[in-house]
Design a protein around this motif. Structure first.
Motif, PDB file in Angstrom:
ATOM      1  N   ALA A 395       0.639  -1.251  -0.137  1.00  0.00           N
ATOM      2  CA  ALA A 395       0.154  -0.035   0.037  1.00  0.00           C
ATOM      3  C   ALA A 395       0.938   1.354  -0.030  1.00  0.00           C
ATOM      4  CB  ALA A 395      -0.812  -0.099   1.234  1.00  0.00           C
ATOM      5  N   PHE A 396       1.958   1.117   0.743  1.00  0.00           N
ATOM      6  CA  PHE A 396       2.923   2.609   0.837  1.00  0.00           C
ATOM      7  C   PHE A 396       3.397   2.779  -0.397  1.00  0.00           C
ATOM      8  CE2 PHE A 396       6.798   4.332   1.210  1.00  0.00           C
ATOM      9  CZ  PHE A 396       6.717   5.532   2.191  1.00  0.00           C
ATOM     10  N   ASN A 397       3.909   1.862  -1.172  1.00  0.00           N
ATOM     11  CA  ASN A 397       4.377   2.045  -2.226  1.00  0.00           C
ATOM     12  C   ASN A 397       3.551   2.370  -3.622  1.00  0.00           C
ATOM     13  OD1 ASN A 397       7.253   1.406  -1.474  1.00  0.00           O
ATOM     14  ND2 ASN A 397       7.048  -0.732  -2.324  1.00  0.00           N
ATOM     15  N   LEU A 398       2.580   1.947  -3.398  1.00  0.00           N
ATOM     16  CA  LEU A 398       1.351   2.235  -4.362  1.00  0.00           C
ATOM     17  C   LEU A 398       1.004   3.500  -4.429  1.00  0.00           C
ATOM     18  CD1 LEU A 398      -1.199  -0.640  -4.759  1.00  0.00           C
ATOM     19  CD2 LEU A 398      -0.259   0.417  -6.531  1.00  0.00           C
ATOM     20  N   SER A 399       0.844   4.195  -3.082  1.00  0.00           N
ATOM     21  CA  SER A 399       0.674   5.560  -2.729  1.00  0.00           C
ATOM     22  C   SER A 399       1.665   6.376  -3.061  1.00  0.00           C
ATOM     23  CB  SER A 399       0.236   5.596  -1.197  1.00  0.00           C
ATOM     24  OG  SER A 399       1.428   5.607  -0.428  1.00  0.00           O
ATOM     25  N   ARG A 400       3.028   6.168  -2.935  1.00  0.00           N
ATOM     26  CA  ARG A 400       4.070   6.553  -3.513  1.00  0.00           C
ATOM     27  C   ARG A 400       4.022   6.936  -4.892  1.00  0.00           C
ATOM     28  NH1 ARG A 400       6.015   9.760  -0.354  1.00  0.00           N
ATOM     29  NH2 ARG A 400       6.941   8.276   0.857  1.00  0.00           N
ATOM     30  N   ALA A 401       3.575   5.746  -5.827  1.00  0.00           N
ATOM     31  CA  ALA A 401       3.573   5.805  -7.099  1.00  0.00           C
ATOM     32  C   ALA A 401       2.164   6.837  -7.699  1.00  0.00           C
ATOM     33  CB  ALA A 401       3.357   4.466  -7.825  1.00  0.00           C
ATOM     34  N   LEU A 402       1.206   6.727  -6.889  1.00  0.00           N
ATOM     35  CA  LEU A 402       0.176   7.713  -7.235  1.00  0.00           C
ATOM     36  C   LEU A 402       0.540   8.977  -7.007  1.00  0.00           C
ATOM     37  CD1 LEU A 402      -2.696   5.910  -5.246  1.00  0.00           C
ATOM     38  CD2 LEU A 402      -2.497   6.238  -7.765  1.00  0.00           C
ATOM     39  N   GLY A 403       1.206   9.441  -6.161  1.00  0.00           N
ATOM     40  CA  GLY A 403       1.826  10.720  -5.938  1.00  0.00           C
ATOM     41  C   GLY A 403       2.729  11.154  -7.088  1.00  0.00           C
ATOM     42  N   VAL A 404       3.558  10.233  -7.610  1.00  0.00           N
ATOM     43  CA  VAL A 404       4.579  10.683  -8.684  1.00  0.00           C
ATOM     44  C   VAL A 404       3.569  11.177  -9.822  1.00  0.00           C
ATOM     45  CG1 VAL A 404       5.864   9.566 -10.353  1.00  0.00           C
ATOM     46  CG2 VAL A 404       6.396   9.552  -7.634  1.00  0.00           C
ATOM     47  N   LEU A 405       2.617  10.111 -10.074  1.00  0.00           N
ATOM     48  CA  LEU A 405       1.440  10.221 -11.415  1.00  0.00           C
ATOM     49  C   LEU A 405       0.925  11.603 -10.932  1.00  0.00           C
ATOM     50  CD1 LEU A 405       0.470   6.757 -11.915  1.00  0.00           C
ATOM     51  CD2 LEU A 405       2.371   7.955 -13.162  1.00  0.00           C
ATOM     52  N   GLY A 407       1.620  14.474 -10.073  1.00  0.00           N
ATOM     53  CA  GLY A 407       2.748  15.466 -10.416  1.00  0.00           C
ATOM     54  C   GLY A 407       3.488  15.939  -9.235  1.00  0.00           C
ATOM     55  N   LYS A 408       4.218  17.095  -9.710  1.00  0.00           N
ATOM     56  CA  LYS A 408       5.404  17.382  -8.639  1.00  0.00           C
ATOM     57  C   LYS A 408       4.904  17.901  -7.264  1.00  0.00           C
ATOM     58  CE  LYS A 408       8.949  21.207  -8.828  1.00  0.00           C
ATOM     59  NZ  LYS A 408       9.606  22.157  -9.583  1.00  0.00           N
ATOM     60  N   ARG A 409       3.791  18.387  -7.200  1.00  0.00           N
ATOM     61  CA  ARG A 409       3.561  18.752  -5.714  1.00  0.00           C
ATOM     62  C   ARG A 409       3.413  17.504  -4.872  1.00  0.00           C
ATOM     63  NH1 ARG A 409      -0.314  19.071  -1.993  1.00  0.00           N
ATOM     64  NH2 ARG A 409      -0.516  20.912  -0.715  1.00  0.00           N
ATOM     65  N   HIS A 410       2.909  16.501  -5.313  1.00  0.00           N
ATOM     66  CA  HIS A 410       2.554  15.167  -4.625  1.00  0.00           C
ATOM     67  C   HIS A 410       3.689  14.072  -4.625  1.00  0.00           C
ATOM     68  CE1 HIS A 410      -1.334  16.868  -4.894  1.00  0.00           C
ATOM     69  NE2 HIS A 410      -1.563  16.318  -3.664  1.00  0.00           N
ATOM     70  N   ALA A 411       4.736  14.354  -5.532  1.00  0.00           N
ATOM     71  CA  ALA A 411       5.853  13.409  -5.897  1.00  0.00           C
ATOM     72  C   ALA A 411       6.432  12.986  -4.632  1.00  0.00           C
ATOM     73  CB  ALA A 411       6.640  13.810  -6.990  1.00  0.00           C
ATOM     74  N   ARG A 412       6.718  13.979  -3.572  1.00  0.00           N
ATOM     75  CA  ARG A 412       7.516  13.499  -2.517  1.00  0.00           C
ATOM     76  C   ARG A 412       6.541  14.029  -1.257  1.00  0.00           C
ATOM     77  NH1 ARG A 412      13.095  13.736  -3.816  1.00  0.00           N
ATOM     78  NH2 ARG A 412      13.576  13.986  -1.539  1.00  0.00           N
ATOM     79  N   ALA A 413       5.321  13.572  -1.744  1.00  0.00           N
ATOM     80  CA  ALA A 413       4.309  14.014  -0.304  1.00  0.00           C
ATOM     81  C   ALA A 413       4.625  12.853   0.692  1.00  0.00           C
ATOM     82  CB  ALA A 413       2.926  14.476  -1.119  1.00  0.00           C
ATOM     83  N   ARG A 414       3.944  13.037   1.686  1.00  0.00           N
ATOM     84  CA  ARG A 414       3.892  12.013   2.656  1.00  0.00           C
ATOM     85  C   ARG A 414       2.424  11.384   2.567  1.00  0.00           C
ATOM     86  NH1 ARG A 414       5.775  15.001   8.366  1.00  0.00           N
ATOM     87  NH2 ARG A 414       7.770  15.573   7.630  1.00  0.00           N
ATOM     88  N   ALA A 415       2.481  10.021   2.890  1.00  0.00           N
ATOM     89  CA  ALA A 415       1.456   9.127   2.694  1.00  0.00           C
ATOM     90  C   ALA A 415       0.069   9.695   3.214  1.00  0.00           C
ATOM     91  CB  ALA A 415       1.529   7.787   3.227  1.00  0.00           C
ATOM     92  N   ALA A 416      -0.011  10.318   4.435  1.00  0.00           N
ATOM     93  CA  ALA A 416      -1.147  11.031   4.912  1.00  0.00           C
ATOM     94  C   ALA A 416      -1.740  12.124   4.056  1.00  0.00           C
ATOM     95  CB  ALA A 416      -0.872  11.574   6.189  1.00  0.00           C
ATOM     96  N   THR A 417      -0.736  12.949   3.260  1.00  0.00           N
ATOM     97  CA  THR A 417      -1.224  13.760   2.385  1.00  0.00           C
ATOM     98  C   THR A 417      -1.861  13.377   1.222  1.00  0.00           C
ATOM     99  OG1 THR A 417       0.762  15.329   3.149  1.00  0.00           O
ATOM    100  CG2 THR A 417      -0.269  15.802   0.943  1.00  0.00           C
ATOM    101  N   ILE A 418      -1.213  12.128   0.773  1.00  0.00           N
ATOM    102  CA  ILE A 418      -1.812  11.369  -0.578  1.00  0.00           C
ATOM    103  C   ILE A 418      -3.155  11.300  -0.256  1.00  0.00           C
ATOM    104  CG2 ILE A 418      -1.454   9.646  -2.238  1.00  0.00           C
ATOM    105  CD1 ILE A 418       1.634  10.066  -2.016  1.00  0.00           C
ATOM    106  N   ARG A 419      -3.314  10.499   0.866  1.00  0.00           N
ATOM    107  CA  ARG A 419      -4.586  10.292   1.459  1.00  0.00           C
ATOM    108  C   ARG A 419      -5.478  11.300   1.716  1.00  0.00           C
ATOM    109  NH1 ARG A 419      -2.668   7.250   5.273  1.00  0.00           N
ATOM    110  NH2 ARG A 419      -2.877   8.567   6.890  1.00  0.00           N
ATOM    111  N   ASP A 420      -5.127  12.025   1.991  1.00  0.00           N
ATOM    112  CA  ASP A 420      -6.329  13.276   2.372  1.00  0.00           C
ATOM    113  C   ASP A 420      -6.576  14.094   0.973  1.00  0.00           C
ATOM    114  OD1 ASP A 420      -6.172  12.533   4.965  1.00  0.00           O
ATOM    115  OD2 ASP A 420      -4.673  14.208   5.531  1.00  0.00           O
ATOM    116  N   GLU A 421      -5.505  14.282   0.071  1.00  0.00           N
ATOM    117  CA  GLU A 421      -6.008  14.969  -0.981  1.00  0.00           C
ATOM    118  C   GLU A 421      -6.205  14.005  -2.346  1.00  0.00           C
ATOM    119  OE1 GLU A 421      -2.447  17.527  -1.338  1.00  0.00           O
ATOM    120  OE2 GLU A 421      -2.719  18.504   0.555  1.00  0.00           O
ATOM    121  N   LEU A 422      -5.923  12.764  -2.408  1.00  0.00           N
ATOM    122  CA  LEU A 422      -6.309  12.233  -3.475  1.00  0.00           C
ATOM    123  C   LEU A 422      -7.077  11.112  -3.573  1.00  0.00           C
ATOM    124  CD1 LEU A 422      -2.481  12.395  -5.283  1.00  0.00           C
ATOM    125  CD2 LEU A 422      -4.382  13.904  -5.539  1.00  0.00           C
ATOM    126  N   ILE A 423      -6.896  10.460  -2.154  1.00  0.00           N
ATOM    127  CA  ILE A 423      -7.886   9.159  -2.014  1.00  0.00           C
ATOM    128  C   ILE A 423      -9.044   9.351  -1.216  1.00  0.00           C
ATOM    129  CG2 ILE A 423      -7.818   6.959  -0.962  1.00  0.00           C
ATOM    130  CD1 ILE A 423      -4.903   6.720  -1.695  1.00  0.00           C
TER     131      ILE A 423
END
Length: 466
Positions: A395-405, A407-423
């Protein structure tokens, strides 16, 4: 801000979902071959093991941190968007059916999936395909606290906490945030470095399969200062950077460093002093300095097993305690705290120290896991908890790949940020011409990033890696 009208809540809409971001997330997982890998590798004796596995991963992406919390997937129109959602009790029985061998199969799935995710999201390991570049492999462990004596393998660990020990290996580059390349759940009282050489070998194999051709630098703290680990790094053709314990051999080497060899470095609260007369144009005014000396590590071993390397030392001036009137007594002799590490890199002393301090990046990964699926180890059975950790890695690696896809703002974002803003994005399902349309909120602040992520994950996948 305040409530503008009297509100009457009614839970009556069967077409609302709270996790619309799982659509692109599971589309990415499927296109990267997660389902096929699980079908090929996982032999656990449970019906629909692939569906249940993906369900656990989906729940973790949505924020589940326990088996009961997987029930968050069963609401509104989720069963219209996704097939195979199960009850938490079903997931619990499924996890308890795992053996140690099945957990190893999940590790193999995670390793192969990472290679396929790099094909779908090339920036996931950005810079790692440059033969002249550098990649960092970091190892560390953590005690995950548990409660109750029914937890198998739980014990009091090195920090006097009753729990289970999780060891992780991550890889990162100067351009890419870390992804997890190996993991292992151990007894709570296991020594930190035990098994680290085998994990290092697994991590390097996974990194190479994922397309990393850059030189690798292995980093670890003093709990991993072991001959077998350093020897494994040398055998793998890596640079190593491992913190030493301040034993007699190390302290003796430090005392032999001449005073003029110490160089001020950029450190917290350091100030740059301009000096045109110097080739660098100035120097750092800092309480931290570095120096190095030649060193023979593990000198108690047979001569053939000793490792000749560099001992790089950073010293930081100790802060003097204030007196009752707020003043600080003057020092007769400067007192320092010394932090040493051994390395075989060809980097300069300052650069070697900077890269070594970057080892702290794995602490952030551990914190993200503890803020997500590893907030609990949810079962009383050890192998169920080991499987839970393996799914958390996926799940962690999937969320990291989602952040990369995204764009730049989420490419290095933390998992909680990806969860809150994209999922964790609410949506309403509507049917139109035999198609399902998911209506999303207007003016969502991260609409562009979400749409970009969705477009990438729904494109036809490239040829999958073997």
């Amino acid at each position: 801000m305040r409530v503008s009208h009297r509100v009457q809540p009614v839970f009556d809409d069967p077409n609302l979902v709270g996790y619309a971001g799982l659509v692109p997330a599971l589309a990415l997982a499927e296109s990267a071959g997660l389902h096929e890998l699980l079908g090929e590798q996982l032999s656990v004796e449970s019906p629909n093991a692939v569906v249940k596995s993906v369900g656990v991963v989906a729940g973790m992406l949505a924020g589940a941190d326990s088996i009961d919390d997987l029930d968050r997937l069963r609401h509104g129109g989720m069963d219209k968007l996704f097939d195979g959602i199960r009850a938490p009790s079903t997931y619990g029985s499924f996890l308890r059916s795992f053996t140690h061998g099945h957990v190893k199969q999940l590790d193999a799935v995670s390793s192969r999936l990472l290679a396929r995710l790099t094909a779908r999201a090339p920036g996931l390991l950005g810079g790692g395909t440059d033969p002249e570049g550098i990649g960092f492999v970091d190892l560390d462990d953590t005690i995950r606290q548990v409660h109750g004596y029914a937890k198998q393998a739980a014990a009091y660990g090195y920090n006097k906490t009753y729990g289970l020990n999780a060891m992780l290996a991550v890889i990162s580059t100067p351009l890419a945030a870390p992804v997890i390349v190996a993991s292992s759940l151990r007894k709570g009282n296991t020594a930190s470095g035990k098994g680290s050489a085998a994990m290092l070998t697994r991590a390097v194999t996974t990194a190479r399969k994922a397309g990393v051709t850059a030189r690798l630098l292995g980093r670890a703290d003093s709990a991993f200062y072991r001959h077998d680990l350093v020897a494994a790094m040398v055998k793998a053709g890596m640079w190593f950077s491992v913190t030493v314990r301040l034993n007699k051999a190390v302290t003796g080497a430090i005392t032999r460093i001449p005073e003029e060899a110490w160089t001020p470095i950029q450190y917290p609260n350091a100030v740059w002093e301009n000096d045109p007369s110097l080739p660098e144009g100035g120097y750092w005014v800092s309480d931290a300095e570095v120096a190095e000396t030649c060193f023979v590590a593990f000198s108690s071993k047979k001569k053939a097993h000793r490792i000749r390397c560099r001992l790089v030392v950073r010293r930081v001036r100790r802060l003097q305690p204030k007196a009752s009137d707020g003043t600080v007594q003057g020092e007769l002799f400067a007192a320092y705290r010394h932090h040493g590490f051994i390395t075989n890199s060809t980097l300069s002393t300052v650069a070697a120290d900077q890269h070594h301090r970057g080892h702290a990046i794995i602490e952030q990964v551990i914190a993200e896991l503890k803020d997500g699926p590893l907030a609990h180890l949810p079962s009383g059975k050890y192998t169920a908890n080991a499987a839970w950790l393996a799914y958390a890695v996926t799940a962690f690696n999937l969320s990291r790949a989602l952040g990369v896809l995204a764009g730049k703002r989420h490419a290095r974002a933390r998992a909680a940020t990806i969860r809150d803003e994209l999922i964790q994005l609410p949506g309403r399902i509507a049917n139109h011409a035999r198609n399902q349309i998911v209506h999303l909120p207007t003016d969502w602040p991260w609409e562009h990033a979400w749409q970009q992520m969705f477009d990438h994950t729904t494109r036809p996948p490239p040829a999958l890696a073997a």
